[in-house]
Enzyme design. Structure first.
Site, short mmCIF file in Angstrom:
data_model
loop_
_atom_site.label_atom_id
_atom_site.label_comp_id
_atom_site.label_asym_id
_atom_site.label_seq_id
_atom_site.Cartn_x
_atom_site.Cartn_y
_atom_site.Cartn_z
N ARG A 40 44.06 4.72 21.53
CA ARG A 40 42.64 4.37 21.53
C ARG A 40 42.22 4.18 22.98
O ARG A 40 42.30 3.08 23.53
CB ARG A 40 42.44 3.08 20.72
CG ARG A 40 40.99 2.62 20.61
CD ARG A 40 40.90 1.44 19.64
NE ARG A 40 39.56 0.93 19.51
CZ ARG A 40 39.01 0.04 20.33
NH1 ARG A 40 39.68 -0.45 21.36
NH2 ARG A 40 37.78 -0.36 20.14
N SER A 112 37.96 3.28 9.79
CA SER A 112 37.67 1.85 9.95
C SER A 112 36.63 1.42 8.93
O SER A 112 35.57 2.04 8.82
CB SER A 112 37.11 1.57 11.35
OG SER A 112 38.09 1.81 12.32
N LYS A 141 37.95 -6.34 21.13
CA LYS A 141 36.82 -5.43 20.91
C LYS A 141 35.57 -6.30 20.86
O LYS A 141 35.50 -7.23 20.06
CB LYS A 141 37.02 -4.68 19.59
CG LYS A 141 36.00 -3.60 19.29
CD LYS A 141 36.40 -2.86 18.00
CE LYS A 141 35.64 -1.56 17.80
NZ LYS A 141 34.36 -1.72 17.14
#
Ligand code: TZP
Ligand code: MG
Length: 219
Positions: A40, A112, A141
């Site tokens: 990611r 997700s 995040k």
């Protein structure tokens, strides 16, 4: 995809590591027993273009050595170009059916999700597994949806008993047991492995906590 594959799902990008060698961290985590890896690469300073591709190939090679699926976040073209094992997409990344048409029948698609509705929609559209969260507050995040809590996991797991569910967001060794007992097949973590001095030891302890909750047997 079987549920065991997501027991300990490690997510990393070069920006999560405060200057440490990402391939070293990944290899230690693989030695410690992670069962899936997602690259990611996001945020300020993230690799792009040829640099990203070279880094992705190096991660992919390590994952192959340890027989762990290598999954790319977001970047469908990169996933196709290097023949990744999987692609992971968010709610804003387009229709799952369109992604399936692009990547072909064999690549894993993870999605997700943040609610029962999103989880059911992803399953109906053919997701191979879902990420579900954020279960707890996370520092990693910043643009997350509100925390969903354990109950949502319980509900999704009872409605979609065949689907691998990976709980994400603020999960630590101490919290792994609760999400597994609620019905998650595994835990996805960034900081609980990449933020620890010894990534291998951290992975191995997390794996132990997950397996203990799944089986009741200490490992
Ligand atoms: N999606 C929802 S929470 C999250 C992502 C990518 C971050 C998880 O990071 P951490 O450090 O395991 O809380
Ligand atoms: Mg995305």
């Amino acid at each position: 995809m079987d549920k065991q594959t997501v027991n300990l799902y490690f997510i990393m990008g070069t920006v999560n590591l405060a200057g440490r060698d990402p391939l070293h961290v990944l290899e230690e985590a693989l030695k410690g027993g992670v069962t899936s890896f997602q690259l990611r690469e996001k945020g300020p300073g993230a690799l792009t273009g040829e640099e990203l591709k070279a880094f992705a190939l190096a991660c992919q090679q390590l994952c192959e050595q340890y027989s762990v699926p290598f999954i790319v976040n977001d970047d469908i073209d990169l996933a196709i170009e290097i023949a990744a094992d999987g692609i992971h997409i968010g709610q804003e990344d387009g229709y799952i059916s369109v992604v399936r048409d692009k990547v072909g029948p064999d690549m894993l698609i993870g999605v997700s999700t943040h609610s029962v509705t999103e989880a059911i929609a992803a399953a109906d559209a053919g997701a191979d597994y879902i990420g579900l969260g954020p279960v707890y507050e996370t520092q990693t995040k910043t643009d997350t949806q509100p925390v969903i809590g354990i109950e949502t996991i319980r509900e999704v797991a009872s409605l979609l008993p065949g689907l691998p569910i990976v709980a994400i967001g603020g999960i630590s060794e101490r919290r792994a047991g609760a999400v597994i007992k609620a019905g998650a097949s595994g835990v996805a973590v960034i900081s609980a492995i990449s933020g620890e001095e010894d990534a291998g030891e951290a992975a191995s302890r997390l794996k132990g906590a997950v397996l203990l909750s799944l089986t009741g047997i200490e490992m």
